[in-house]
Enzyme design. Structure first.
Site, PDB file in Angstrom:
ATOM      1  N   GLY A  75       5.231  -2.216 -13.922  1.00 11.01           N
ATOM      2  CA  GLY A  75       4.926  -1.114 -13.008  1.00 11.01           C
ATOM      3  C   GLY A  75       5.556  -1.317 -11.651  1.00 11.01           C
ATOM      4  O   GLY A  75       6.112  -0.390 -11.053  1.00 11.01           O
ATOM      5  N   ASP A  76       5.490  -2.536 -11.147  1.00 13.05           N
ATOM      6  CA  ASP A  76       6.129  -2.864  -9.877  1.00 13.05           C
ATOM      7  C   ASP A  76       7.648  -2.852 -10.003  1.00 13.05           C
ATOM      8  O   ASP A  76       8.356  -2.317  -9.148  1.00 13.05           O
ATOM      9  CB  ASP A  76       5.682  -4.247  -9.396  1.00 13.05           C
ATOM     10  CG  ASP A  76       4.295  -4.239  -8.791  1.00 13.05           C
ATOM     11  OD1 ASP A  76       3.850  -3.173  -8.342  1.00 13.05           O
ATOM     12  OD2 ASP A  76       3.654  -5.306  -8.771  1.00 13.05           O
ATOM     13  N   LEU A  77       8.146  -3.472 -11.066  1.00  8.10           N
ATOM     14  CA  LEU A  77       9.595  -3.600 -11.215  1.00  8.10           C
ATOM     15  C   LEU A  77      10.271  -2.255 -11.434  1.00  8.10           C
ATOM     16  O   LEU A  77      11.366  -2.009 -10.921  1.00  8.10           O
ATOM     17  CB  LEU A  77       9.909  -4.545 -12.376  1.00  8.10           C
ATOM     18  CG  LEU A  77       9.424  -5.994 -12.188  1.00  8.10           C
ATOM     19  CD1 LEU A  77       9.611  -6.790 -13.464  1.00  8.10           C
ATOM     20  CD2 LEU A  77      10.153  -6.659 -11.028  1.00  8.10           C
TER      21      LEU A  77
END
Length: 406
Positions: free
Chosen positions: A176-178
């Site tokens: 999700g962050d990446l």
């Protein structure tokens, strides 16, 4: 002169990175790798929490987070307390000379401080303002807090991952962050190109949830066209066969010999050419049938790999068909192929010594990335940046320090 990369494709681009932990910092780190002057701005009272993430290198009583070092290499460090008048004023003055601002606060936070995009746009119309958040700057969910797993859950990825018939499983990295990092980078560079051409900046609004939805491959169209809801499929493709994980003598390999050509070549490589012409499994469509695959095809492949190691299988077939060892992280770090691509690098961090971390996957032939510059210490370049970018004199900087603004 500020200590920045030289000769990079983004040389001369000034970035104010107010973000924390990963999605924003990684975006800034990539920009720094390619020559941008990235200024990491942290609160002197509440710095980036990633400074407290393991693993740690130690020198006496001091410690350095390897996690922080990996996502903040090549940046200059400035401390500004944005809760103070002086800190906010300094940010505005830095923004006058910046090309890009990156932040990943909850939507509305910067506006409440009086230094959101509308304010910064007034002082610098060409500014690209990249805001990364869980649900985006608009919509009914904009105010909700979010982490990586929030995005994996809300974006559908969690529901698709895991073994068939069992509970969903979180993807084993912070996807999700990446995903938000990479879409933010795309949006930022796109907006920067427009700003350089027209002199007009814009808001780049990237949501973690949106980014995850965009990574669900065919799940959306499978539902909108056929009404099929994606579910955990384990290590198998929903219909392409063979295309999955197989056991071998010392672990597992991925094998994807599903086309007629690949199947024929594989049969020859593993000494069973008769399977390529067997009328029950001689075409791709026949092998796609789940009952036929389980009864005939999969046992053949399992037999091929039994008793052979990952290295033996790769040496035997890895350059001919898609057969790849499932490597552990230690094997990846030690693999000569990883070294060939400079994907594990060593960055010196003064008395802490070198930190080995992943390198830059984007290889440019004329303006390659500079991945040798270490991460900043907290506030390390505050006076340098305020004097060279904001134009502050010594007395002004002293006043800000005495007021606790830096």
């Amino acid at each position: 002169m500020m200590p920045t990369g030289s000769g990079g494709a983004l040389a001369g681009v000034v970035v104010l990175d107010l973000s924390r932990v990963l999605a924003g910092p990684y975006c800034g780190q990539i920009l720094a790798d390619f020559g941008a002057t990235v200024i990491k701005i942290e609160s002197p009272r509440d710095p980036d929490v990633a400074r407290g993430f393991p693993p740690f290198l130690r020198h006496g009583e001091e410690e350095l987070s390897g996690y922080f070092a990996q996502y903040n290499r090549g940046k200059l460090g400035v401390t500004l307390d944005l809760a103070t008048d002086g800190g906010r004023r300094a940010l505005v003055d830095l923004a006058r000379k910046a090309d890009i601002v990156i932040e990943n606060f909850r939507p509305g936070t910067m506006d409440k401080l009086g230094i959101g995009y509308p304010v910064l746009r007034e002082v610098n119309p060409r500014l690209v303002y990249t805001a990364i958040s869980g649900y985006g700057q608009t919509g009914r969910n904009r105010a909700k807090p979010a982490f990586d797993s929030t995005a994996q859950a809300a974006g559908g990825l969690w529901s698709m991952n895991g073994a068939p018939g069992e509970v969903p499983v979180r993807v084993g990295t912070v996807l999700g962050d990446l995903a938000a990092t990479l879409f933010a980078l795309t949006g930022t560079l796109t907006a920067l190109r427009h700003a350089e051409r027209t002199g007009v900046g814009q808001l780049v609004d990237v949501a973690q949830v949106d980014s995850v939805i965009a990574l669900t491959e065919n799940a959306i169209v499978n539902y909108t066209v056929d009404g099929a809801v994606a579910a955990p499929a384990g290590n198998r493709h929903p219909w392409v066969r063979p295309y999955e994980l197989f056991p071998c003598a010392d672990g597992h390999v991925f094998f994807g010999g599903y086309t007629d050509k690949l199947w024929r070549v594989s049969c020859e490589l593993f000494g069973t050419p008769e399977h390529a012409t067997d009328p029950e499994i001689d075409t791709m469509r026949k092998r796609f049938d789940e009952e036929v695959y389980e009864r005939r095809v999969r046992p053949i492949v399992v037999h091929w790999f039994a008793g052979r190691t990952k290295a033996e299988l790769e040496a035997m077939a890895g350059e001919t068909v898609p057969l790849t060892a499932v490597r552990t992280i230690d094997e990846i770090v030690q693999d000569p192929g990883t070294a060939d691509r400079e994907m594990v690098i060593s960055v010196a961090h003064d008395e802490f010594g070198p930190v080995r971390m992943f390198g830059q996957p984007v290889k440019l032939s004329a303006t390659p990335a500079d991945v040798t510059r270490r991460a900043n210490r907290l506030g390390e370049h505050t006076e340098l940046v305020l004097s060279t970018v904001a134009g502050y004199d010594t007395a002004t900087i002293k006043e800000l320090r005495e007021a606790g603004a830096i």
